[in-house]
Motif scaffolding. Structure first.
Motif: not given
Length: 350
Positions: A187-188, A340-344, A347-349
């Motif tokens: 999905w992501l 949630i942490t992994a997705v964020i 997205g950043i790294l």
């Protein structure tokens, strides 16, 4: 009364034969489920033998093959065979492949683990759980499931009850995420290699769950996700030592206990991680030829499918239902935090 060397040797031989007999029934079932999955996969190749293996194992195990006589063999198939599979996997990957993680990949793992530990300790405190249980949950979710819990328990002097419950709920959380993460990744990220491997390898609780979940996506995702996971496993020693300090022991006691535990093999890096890097180095320096590497890859895949069958066979659906509300919420909240942490962070790294 003196015992002769011959008697000692005979006793060891007897114990070895006894252990083999105890392992054999479950091992045979795991192998048969694995072989059946490979045959079925030829008819439905889009699903893949790995996915079929774990679901077929769950079906057979919960219907009529969950008797105690099989349990030791299931555990051997899941842990030992999967360890051999990981060592053989190293013979198919070069150092340049490992470097695919890069600085950002390793930073992702470190931050993800740190947030998981802090979050698990905080959530457990809010839910009213004791300090030892919170440490076990933090270690199990952040590092490598049951192995991390087993390594942490003696250092923080946790009792067997806390240890048993923590192992159960961490594995239950991992089982649900094992099936959910490929869907989230689709999905992501449209199953993009690095991001999908990162969320699977950086989140799931056990090595077996990482292999199973990655295999549901593709062979390349499984391999790279395993590398992400191995970085977490390497950091097990750091996590255990840190928890020893957090228990407010004196520096002398900590140093002495860490030395004793290391000698007993309680908190050293698992052998298959060292084996993985050795075979990887041998392949990178061309000591292992491409032909031998190909054979290692085939053997690794076969062992992996058998191990996944054992993972499925060990999933007891009744036990999943029996978990109390509080510990179930604990696992749910920690698992949600990890995703949630992994997705964020991805997205950043990444």
């Amino acid at each position: 009364m003196d015992i002769s060397k011959g008697e000692v040797k005979n006793n060891k031989k007897f114990q070895y034969i006894k252990e083999v007999k105890e392992i054999l029934p479950g091992l045979v079932v795991s192998v048969l489920i694995g072989l059946a999955s490979m045959l079925i996969a030829k008819a439905v190749p889009k699903i893949g033998a790995a996915t079929i293996s774990i679901f077929l194992g769950m079906l057979v195990g919960n219907l009529f093959l969950n008797q105690k006589v099989f349990h030791k063999g299931y555990k051997f198939s899941e842990t030992d065979l999967l360890s051999y599979s990981i060592v053989l996997l190293g013979a198919t990957l070069s150092i340049s492949t490992l470097m695919e993680l890069g600085f950002n990949g390793i930073l992702f793992i470190v931050i993800q683990m740190a947030i998981t530990i802090i979050g698990a300790l905080y959530i457990g405190k809010k839910l009213g759980f004791g300090e030892n249980f919170r440490y076990l949950m933090a270690a199990g979710n952040a590092v490598c499931g049951s192995s991390a819990i087993a390594a942490t328990a003696p250092v923080i002097e946790a009792d067997d009850k806390d240890k048993g419950i923590a192992i159960t709920i961490v594995n239950v959380t991992g089982i649900f995420l094992m099936f959910l993460l490929p869907l989230i990744s689709d999905w992501l990220y449209n199953l993009e290699l690095v991001k999908t491997s990162a969320i699977i390898g950086g989140t799931l609780q056990s090595v077996g769950q990482v292999v199973a979940s990655g295999a549901m996506v593709s062979e390349h995702v499984k391999d790279l996700a395993t590398i992400f996971k191995i970085v977490r496993v390497i950091l097990l020693v750091v996590v255990v030592f840190t928890f020893g300090h957090l228990k407010n022991k004196s520096n002398t006691e900590i140093v002495e206990e860490e030395i004793q535990d290391t000698k007993k093999g309680k908190i050293k890096v698992p052998w298959y991680v060292l084996g993985f890097f050795i075979t990887c180095a041998l392949f990178s320096t061309s000591i292992i030829s491409p032909e031998v590497s190909h054979i290692c890859k085939l053997l690794s895949n076969k062992l992996e499918i058998i191990a996944l069958a054992a993972i499925g066979l060990r999933v007891n659906i009744k036990d999943l239902v029996k978990q109390g509300k509080a510990v179930s919420l604990y696992g749910l909240f920690v698992g949600t935090l990890q995703v949630i942490t992994a997705v964020i962070l991805i997205g950043i790294l990444l």
